[in-house]
Design an enzyme around this catalytic site. Structure first.
Site, PDB file in Angstrom:
ATOM      1  N   ASP A   1      24.320 -11.515  67.907  1.00  0.00           N
ATOM      2  CA  ASP A   1      24.581 -12.560  68.889  1.00  0.00           C
ATOM      3  C   ASP A   1      23.780 -13.802  68.521  1.00  0.00           C
ATOM      4  O   ASP A   1      22.565 -13.715  68.278  1.00  0.00           O
ATOM      5  CB  ASP A   1      24.191 -12.072  70.286  1.00  0.00           C
ATOM      6  CG  ASP A   1      24.684 -13.002  71.370  1.00  0.00           C
ATOM      7  OD1 ASP A   1      25.846 -12.836  71.793  1.00  0.00           O
ATOM      8  OD2 ASP A   1      23.918 -13.899  71.788  1.00  0.00           O
TER       9      ASP A   1
ATOM     10  N   GLU B   1      30.139 -15.983  70.848  1.00  0.00           N
ATOM     11  CA  GLU B   1      29.113 -16.007  69.809  1.00  0.00           C
ATOM     12  C   GLU B   1      28.665 -14.602  69.421  1.00  0.00           C
ATOM     13  O   GLU B   1      27.613 -14.446  68.795  1.00  0.00           O
ATOM     14  CB  GLU B   1      27.910 -16.823  70.281  1.00  0.00           C
ATOM     15  CG  GLU B   1      27.111 -16.216  71.401  1.00  0.00           C
ATOM     16  CD  GLU B   1      27.642 -16.536  72.796  1.00  0.00           C
ATOM     17  OE1 GLU B   1      26.844 -16.460  73.751  1.00  0.00           O
ATOM     18  OE2 GLU B   1      28.842 -16.861  72.947  1.00  0.00           O
TER      19      GLU B   1
ATOM     20  N   ASN C   1      26.107 -25.729  72.681  1.00  0.00           N
ATOM     21  CA  ASN C   1      27.333 -26.327  73.225  1.00  0.00           C
ATOM     22  C   ASN C   1      27.019 -27.421  74.233  1.00  0.00           C
ATOM     23  O   ASN C   1      27.661 -28.482  74.241  1.00  0.00           O
ATOM     24  CB  ASN C   1      28.194 -25.249  73.885  1.00  0.00           C
ATOM     25  CG  ASN C   1      29.033 -24.483  72.888  1.00  0.00           C
ATOM     26  OD1 ASN C   1      29.378 -24.989  71.828  1.00  0.00           O
ATOM     27  ND2 ASN C   1      29.367 -23.245  73.215  1.00  0.00           N
TER      28      ASN C   1
ATOM     29  N   ASP D   1      31.466 -24.818  67.328  1.00  0.00           N
ATOM     30  CA  ASP D   1      32.442 -24.325  66.356  1.00  0.00           C
ATOM     31  C   ASP D   1      31.875 -24.357  64.943  1.00  0.00           C
ATOM     32  O   ASP D   1      32.076 -23.425  64.154  1.00  0.00           O
ATOM     33  CB  ASP D   1      33.721 -25.167  66.411  1.00  0.00           C
ATOM     34  CG  ASP D   1      34.525 -24.931  67.687  1.00  0.00           C
ATOM     35  OD1 ASP D   1      34.211 -23.961  68.410  1.00  0.00           O
ATOM     36  OD2 ASP D   1      35.453 -25.714  67.957  1.00  0.00           O
TER      37      ASP D   1
ATOM     38  N   HIS E   1      31.072 -28.753  72.142  1.00  0.00           N
ATOM     39  CA  HIS E   1      31.733 -27.535  71.666  1.00  0.00           C
ATOM     40  C   HIS E   1      32.129 -27.628  70.193  1.00  0.00           C
ATOM     41  O   HIS E   1      32.241 -26.605  69.516  1.00  0.00           O
ATOM     42  CB  HIS E   1      32.965 -27.242  72.530  1.00  0.00           C
ATOM     43  CG  HIS E   1      32.608 -26.775  73.918  1.00  0.00           C
ATOM     44  ND1 HIS E   1      32.230 -25.488  74.196  1.00  0.00           N
ATOM     45  CD2 HIS E   1      32.543 -27.455  75.093  1.00  0.00           C
ATOM     46  CE1 HIS E   1      31.966 -25.373  75.489  1.00  0.00           C
ATOM     47  NE2 HIS E   1      32.142 -26.554  76.057  1.00  0.00           N
TER      48      HIS E   1
END
Length: 263
Positions: free
Chosen positions: A136, A179, A144, A153, A149
């Protein structure tokens, strides 16, 4: 200098481009083959018909008999074969989209779990170690929120590429969602898996992602569970144990690896 390993998306794109050239060659070959067959068949039928009816075998008749299929067959064959190739490529694309995550290039959750289940059965049957890890990205929501965002990415793409560079071709890597990721290592015991995951953790920590002039750092927490020491291991059980180890890594301060117990 070590050659950079291609991402799965790059491999798939390369495969599709190669397939495009192959499909075109196949299409041309079919057109030529069908056209020649039609011309020969037309000439044979014409000859037979003239011979049976005792009609004069004028050259112009054979010219027409050859020209008609020589014009019609290539056009119709090109259209039909093109339609078949298009349907085939759409099926390949749909299979690709169902198997690989568009953003990361890793296996989708469903594809990963299906292949993992098969590898686990194989390892149990052959008495081989099998290790499952869940990973994770730490404080991903903050990335973010702070950078947008789009930055998130880029972080996922960079992490996925680092993972692919670290792993062997036989290993499986998938994006479970958001994630969260998972990696399966066939033939690796917990100690071996920890070494691989430690290299991945260090490479992620050392990475710096540039996004519109800003540098983004990211770390990853990892939980490891293995079939070693377990009786009748199941994928569901390994996932549960690796998740528990992952949560422990988070609780212990993140950016670390924890090995699941055998309870």
């Amino acid at each position: 200098m070590t050659k950079k390993r291609m991402s799965l998306n790059d491999l798939i794109n390369e495969h599709f481009y190669a397939d495009s050239a192959t499909h075109e060659r196949t299409r041309v070959a079919w057109v030529i083959g069908v056209t020649l067959l039609c011309v020969v068949a037309s000439l044979l039928i014409t000859y037979t018909a003239l011979a049976v009816t005792n009609s004069p075998m004028l050259p112009v008749i054979f010219v027409i008999a050859a020209l008609a299929p020589g014009i019609i067959a290539p056009i119709t064959t090109w259209i039909i074969i093109g339609a078949i190739i298009k349907v085939t490529r759409l099926e390949e694309l749909h299979r690709h989209q169902a198997t690989y995550d568009d953003l990361s290039g890793l296996l989708t959750r469903r594809a990963f779990l299906e292949r993992c289940e098969a590898l686990l059965r194989l390892s149990v049957r052959n008495n081989q170690p099998f290790t499952l890890t869940t990973l994770d990205l730490d404080k991903f929501k903050r990335i973010n929120d702070e950078f947008g965002h789009g930055a998130g990415d880029e972080v996922i793409k960079t992490f996925s590429q680092i993972a692919l560079n670290v792993l062997r071709n036989a290993d499986l890597a998938g994006r479970l969602g958001g994630e969260e990721f998972a990696i399966a290592l066939l033939g690796s015991n917990p100690a071996d898996a920890r070494q691989v995951m430690e290299r991945l953790r260090r490479d992620v920590e050392a990475s710096s992602i540039e996004y519109f002039g800003k540098q983004i750092s990211v770390t990853v927490s990892i939980g490891i569970a293995s079939t070693e020491g377990r009786v009748n291991p199941t994928l569901e059980g390994l996932l549960r144990h690796s998740d528990a180890a992952l949560y422990q890594a988070k609780d212990q301060g993140r950016n670390r690896i924890e090995l699941a117990g055998y309870t």
